[in-house]
Motif scaffolding. Sequence first.
Motif, PDB file in Angstrom:
ATOM      1  N   ASN A   5       0.829  -1.198   0.000  1.00  0.00           N
ATOM      2  CA  ASN A   5       0.000   0.000   0.000  1.00  0.00           C
ATOM      3  C   ASN A   5       0.870   1.258   0.000  1.00  0.00           C
ATOM      4  OD1 ASN A   5      -2.953   0.699   0.234  1.00  0.00           O
ATOM      5  ND2 ASN A   5      -2.148   1.937   1.908  1.00  0.00           N
ATOM      6  N   GLY A   8       2.412   1.786  -3.328  1.00  0.00           N
ATOM      7  CA  GLY A   8       1.454   2.402  -4.240  1.00  0.00           C
ATOM      8  C   GLY A   8       1.355   3.903  -4.022  1.00  0.00           C
ATOM      9  N   ASN A   9       1.401   4.328  -2.750  1.00  0.00           N
ATOM     10  CA  ASN A   9       1.360   5.761  -2.449  1.00  0.00           C
ATOM     11  C   ASN A   9       2.581   6.482  -3.004  1.00  0.00           C
ATOM     12  OD1 ASN A   9      -1.003   5.297  -1.077  1.00  0.00           O
ATOM     13  ND2 ASN A   9      -0.076   5.335   0.953  1.00  0.00           N
ATOM     14  N   SER A  12       2.158   6.832  -6.655  1.00  0.00           N
ATOM     15  CA  SER A  12       1.202   7.904  -6.954  1.00  0.00           C
ATOM     16  C   SER A  12       1.890   9.260  -6.883  1.00  0.00           C
ATOM     17  CB  SER A  12       0.026   7.869  -5.971  1.00  0.00           C
ATOM     18  OG  SER A  12      -0.755   6.712  -6.141  1.00  0.00           O
ATOM     19  N   SER A  60      -4.005  -0.716  -6.139  1.00  0.00           N
ATOM     20  CA  SER A  60      -5.225  -0.289  -5.446  1.00  0.00           C
ATOM     21  C   SER A  60      -6.306  -1.361  -5.515  1.00  0.00           C
ATOM     22  CB  SER A  60      -5.746   1.016  -6.051  1.00  0.00           C
ATOM     23  OG  SER A  60      -4.862   2.082  -5.801  1.00  0.00           O
ATOM     24  N   THR A  63      -5.213  -4.241  -3.068  1.00  0.00           N
ATOM     25  CA  THR A  63      -5.305  -3.931  -1.640  1.00  0.00           C
ATOM     26  C   THR A  63      -6.726  -3.594  -1.199  1.00  0.00           C
ATOM     27  OG1 THR A  63      -4.724  -1.611  -2.090  1.00  0.00           O
ATOM     28  CG2 THR A  63      -2.929  -3.115  -1.528  1.00  0.00           C
ATOM     29  N   THR A  64      -7.570  -3.144  -2.133  1.00  0.00           N
ATOM     30  CA  THR A  64      -8.929  -2.736  -1.772  1.00  0.00           C
ATOM     31  C   THR A  64      -9.923  -3.888  -1.815  1.00  0.00           C
ATOM     32  OG1 THR A  64      -8.530  -0.502  -2.629  1.00  0.00           O
ATOM     33  CG2 THR A  64     -10.819  -1.151  -2.306  1.00  0.00           C
ATOM     34  N   LYS A  77      -6.202   2.465   3.169  1.00  0.00           N
ATOM     35  CA  LYS A  77      -6.875   2.254   1.881  1.00  0.00           C
ATOM     36  C   LYS A  77      -7.479   3.557   1.367  1.00  0.00           C
ATOM     37  CE  LYS A  77      -8.266  -2.574   2.670  1.00  0.00           C
ATOM     38  NZ  LYS A  77      -9.434  -3.491   2.760  1.00  0.00           N
ATOM     39  N   ALA A  80      -4.789   6.001   0.212  1.00  0.00           N
ATOM     40  CA  ALA A  80      -4.159   5.510  -1.015  1.00  0.00           C
ATOM     41  C   ALA A  80      -5.074   5.707  -2.216  1.00  0.00           C
ATOM     42  CB  ALA A  80      -3.800   4.032  -0.861  1.00  0.00           C
ATOM     43  N   ASN A  81      -6.357   5.406  -2.041  1.00  0.00           N
ATOM     44  CA  ASN A  81      -7.285   5.548  -3.159  1.00  0.00           C
ATOM     45  C   ASN A  81      -7.592   7.007  -3.466  1.00  0.00           C
ATOM     46  OD1 ASN A  81      -7.397   2.821  -3.568  1.00  0.00           O
ATOM     47  ND2 ASN A  81      -9.277   2.507  -2.419  1.00  0.00           N
ATOM     48  N   THR A  84      -4.895   7.710  -5.761  1.00  0.00           N
ATOM     49  CA  THR A  84      -5.188   7.032  -7.027  1.00  0.00           C
ATOM     50  C   THR A  84      -6.215   7.810  -7.835  1.00  0.00           C
ATOM     51  OG1 THR A  84      -4.738   4.874  -6.019  1.00  0.00           O
ATOM     52  CG2 THR A  84      -5.985   4.879  -8.072  1.00  0.00           C
TER      53      THR A  84
END
Length: 213
Positions: A5, A8-9, A12, A60, A63-64, A77, A80-81, A84
């Motif tokens: 996660n 991913g951040n 982003s 995303s 992990t979601t 989450k 992070a989203n 996204t």
Amino acid sequence: MVRLNTFGNVLSGIGLTMLGVVIFLKYFIESQGITGGAEQYPFYGWLIALVVLGVVLLISLITTFTDLTGYVHPNDKMYANMLTFMSTISTLLVYGLLLDDTIPDNVTVQGYLFDMGTMIVIAYIFLFVFVIWGSKIAAGAEVGQVKEMTSRFMLVSLVLGAIMAGVNFALNFIRTLTNSYAWSAGALVVFALVMVLMIVIFLSRRYEPIGSE
């Protein structure tokens, strides 16, 4: 897995930074009148940002919607989203910024991209309303009071439709008023950011039971 996660951040952030560099390069190259193929550099940068976005979207989704990476805290989450969401709409709109608006076909494409971005933001308003009033709208559904819920939703849909139509009108009015894709796309991104921050701030104060790690 918080590590995925977090990764991913970071991606982003890299993607959004790359888009900022792309915008800077575009206007710097144009202002300096640099030629010799340099005008393609912003597009190459955008392609890199697009690839990064693809990886971010995949992370995303994993992990979601799955437990493949283990437990991820709901706040992680959500944040992070949020990134996204902003990365997606920014990547979409920046592509339109790279198009030569002296070509009629490109202006048409810019219109399509702006409309797509507008629809994404309007869909987010739908989420915003249901996060705030969803429990009242769906009250009784768990005990079979579907008609009660449907009756409430009918009225809410009228209000929600009016709000969405108003937002759509306002955003398109800005585009017509400025007669500039760059300014209207910028306004759309700012509006999207405000909406995202509002819902994140609202939810960050709400208690939510969480599962175990």
